[in-house]
Design an enzyme around this catalytic site. Sequence first.
Site, PDB file in Angstrom:
ATOM      1  N   ASP A 409       0.797  -1.218   0.000  1.00 46.28           N
ATOM      2  CA  ASP A 409       0.000   0.000   0.000  1.00 46.28           C
ATOM      3  C   ASP A 409       0.836   1.277   0.000  1.00 46.28           C
ATOM      4  OD1 ASP A 409      -2.987   0.999   0.706  1.00 46.28           O
ATOM      5  OD2 ASP A 409      -1.502   2.232   1.738  1.00 46.28           O
ATOM      6  N   ALA A 437      -4.610   2.266  -0.868  1.00 41.71           N
ATOM      7  CA  ALA A 437      -4.361   1.538  -2.114  1.00 41.71           C
ATOM      8  C   ALA A 437      -4.927   0.129  -2.036  1.00 41.71           C
ATOM      9  CB  ALA A 437      -2.864   1.505  -2.416  1.00 41.71           C
ATOM     10  N   ASP A 438      -4.701  -0.550  -0.914  1.00 42.57           N
ATOM     11  CA  ASP A 438      -5.242  -1.892  -0.737  1.00 42.57           C
ATOM     12  C   ASP A 438      -6.764  -1.879  -0.711  1.00 42.57           C
ATOM     13  OD1 ASP A 438      -3.148  -3.809  -0.619  1.00 42.57           O
ATOM     14  OD2 ASP A 438      -2.524  -3.016   1.307  1.00 42.57           O
ATOM     15  N   GLN A 439      -7.331  -0.906  -0.022  1.00 42.95           N
ATOM     16  CA  GLN A 439      -8.783  -0.859   0.110  1.00 42.95           C
ATOM     17  C   GLN A 439      -9.450  -0.521  -1.220  1.00 42.95           C
ATOM     18  OE1 GLN A 439      -9.431   1.711   3.556  1.00 42.95           O
ATOM     19  NE2 GLN A 439      -7.793   0.613   4.598  1.00 42.95           N
ATOM     20  N   ALA A 442      -9.387  -3.606  -3.197  1.00 40.16           N
ATOM     21  CA  ALA A 442     -10.463  -4.513  -2.781  1.00 40.16           C
ATOM     22  C   ALA A 442     -11.780  -4.128  -3.446  1.00 40.16           C
ATOM     23  CB  ALA A 442     -10.610  -4.485  -1.258  1.00 40.16           C
TER      24      ALA A 442
END
Length: 668
Positions: A409, A437-439, A442
């Site tokens: 992230d 970034a990860d969220q 997702a």
Amino acid sequence: MGRLEGKTAVITGAADGIGFAISQAMAREGAHVFMGDINDAKGQAAAARLVSDGGRATYVHCDVSVDADIAGLIEAAANTGHLDILVNNAAIAIGGMPLHEMTDEQWHRLISVNLTSVFRGTKYALPHMLKQKSGSVISMASAQGHIGLDGWTAYAGAKGAVMSMMRQLAVEFGPHNIRFNSISPGTINTPMNEQVIRELGDKVARAGSRCIPSAASESPRRSPKLQSISPAMPQALPPALTCGSTVASRPHPASSPTFSRPEQPEMNKALDGVTILDFSHLLQGPFATQLLADMGANVIKIERAGAGDLFRSMTFFAKWVGGSESPNFLAWNRNKRSIALNLKSRRVHEIIMEMAKTADVVVQNFRPGVLTRLGYGYEDFKAINPRIIYCSGSGYGEDGPYVDRPGQDMLIQGLTGLASNTGRGDGPPIPAGSGLADQIGAMNMVYGILSALYYREKTGKGQKVEVNLLAGMLAHLAQEYVAVLNLGQDLVRPKSGIGHPGMQAPFGIYQTREGLYVSIAMSPYKTLYETLEAPHLAVYDDLTTLFDKRDEVWEKVNAETRKFDRDTLLTRLLAADIWCAAVNDIRAASQDPQVVWGKMITSYEHPVAGTVRVVAPAVKMSETPATIDRPAPLVGQHGREILAEYGISESEIAELESKGDITVADAK
């Protein structure tokens, strides 16, 4: 002992094809099968075959268009003392004939066999099931009933009506502990070879075993959740939306909160019946699958044997919830079941591929190529199940100069320019205080998976979905990129508390008398300085000036806001319709009146950590609300349960455990 040992099942149209496959599978699971068919020679031979194989089977002549025949078949089965399952399978097809060319006789014959027979079978079975306070009715509603092919209108009408009937019956008789499902086995274009038919029979048998409630296990007034059954069929259209059953697709732990409304049948969840094999770990993939699980998907989390998901070993503050559990893991893994496997084991590979035959989605976020080398790539799953949707998440994509780099992230925030846009101009770039970034990755996974499921609903085709953090963050910085790439000017962070490097004053964060903060967003500048009773700020009331001198303006406005305590300032600003809000920390935000009012913070009971406070599902749906039905699992907590569902014996499970191919952690 089979899963249907001691149960009695009735199957119409049972002499051959899908009906025989269902009969064979249920007999193999221990049921006494009553086989109804119009062809006596075939029916008697089919029953004899099941008996010779060690099963219990009785053939009864039954033309489903004749009321007395159906009544006799049901009564013969009920004479065993109970009637547990009814499968309405018999059907005829009159295809390739435009509706206006059909005779009344053809129409009535088609409706009698395909629709009226379902009514009659259910009518005669219900009194027995109501008396014993349990039962399961499964109606085969071929996908021919919901696709557009010339000359199949009448057939479509009959089969569509079957699905609607099952849905209504599920709602009406759920409180009486009776389950109803409709299943679409394929299309007229599906090559119904022996393997396809056998797999469908096994699927319906498993569905029947899951859908038979225990009369003693629940009050007849309680209505557990509706469940869809969706068998995966090679080269077939996807299952129709089924009416489901009133049995929960995933049993609730005894300690979990329940959200059922007393004395009312609960609503379906939007993704009931969708099974996801989830190989993902850390944040991006687990958040995606949690969102899907909240909406009812059956998420089977496949973790590493032993340690499990890497996030289990990570935490904040060097502390653990309940002394041992990671808050990071607890945040992104509710509503899932865990099975911990050694992916390098040949037998484990066979088991997972067996699971894949009836799965809808595979999710993984390993580095590109890792799972493929282990035999779990898209092509591997596609060969087993052409309808599979394979969602792959990575840092930078599956090829290119960065393909072998770690994708994380904060690295993505720095690489894409987000960190350079954040912070004060006289300090270093600052990453956001959350895994954006990860969220975002997702969310893109969910976006891709749902789109692929809808495409499959129309075409029957699965596909690969690729998501990467770099592309996702770029997409969410779209307005910044469009501005810089088209206006000939770079973003420069202001030195003050202005909230965005491309914005003019007063857009920003301001201090109050007691040292707290408020955010002030879009509002007419004149309205702001008049509300603050600061007419001397009028000299800046020009768009260009507000941008060029934004740090100076911020200092002046901040001096004025510090004359007020926060509550008084917010009251003033809101009265003038200025866009503003308090700036909270996490604890204060969790106690914010709107957050409390919206029940945005909730909790679940964990077998080790105890009561865990979590953020509630964010999306509200009127007909299919998201709920938290189970806590984040222990490593491999549901391994035995899951393997048993796929026909793995207790002795083999014990052998796998002794070899280290599976890790099981039982909830205390």
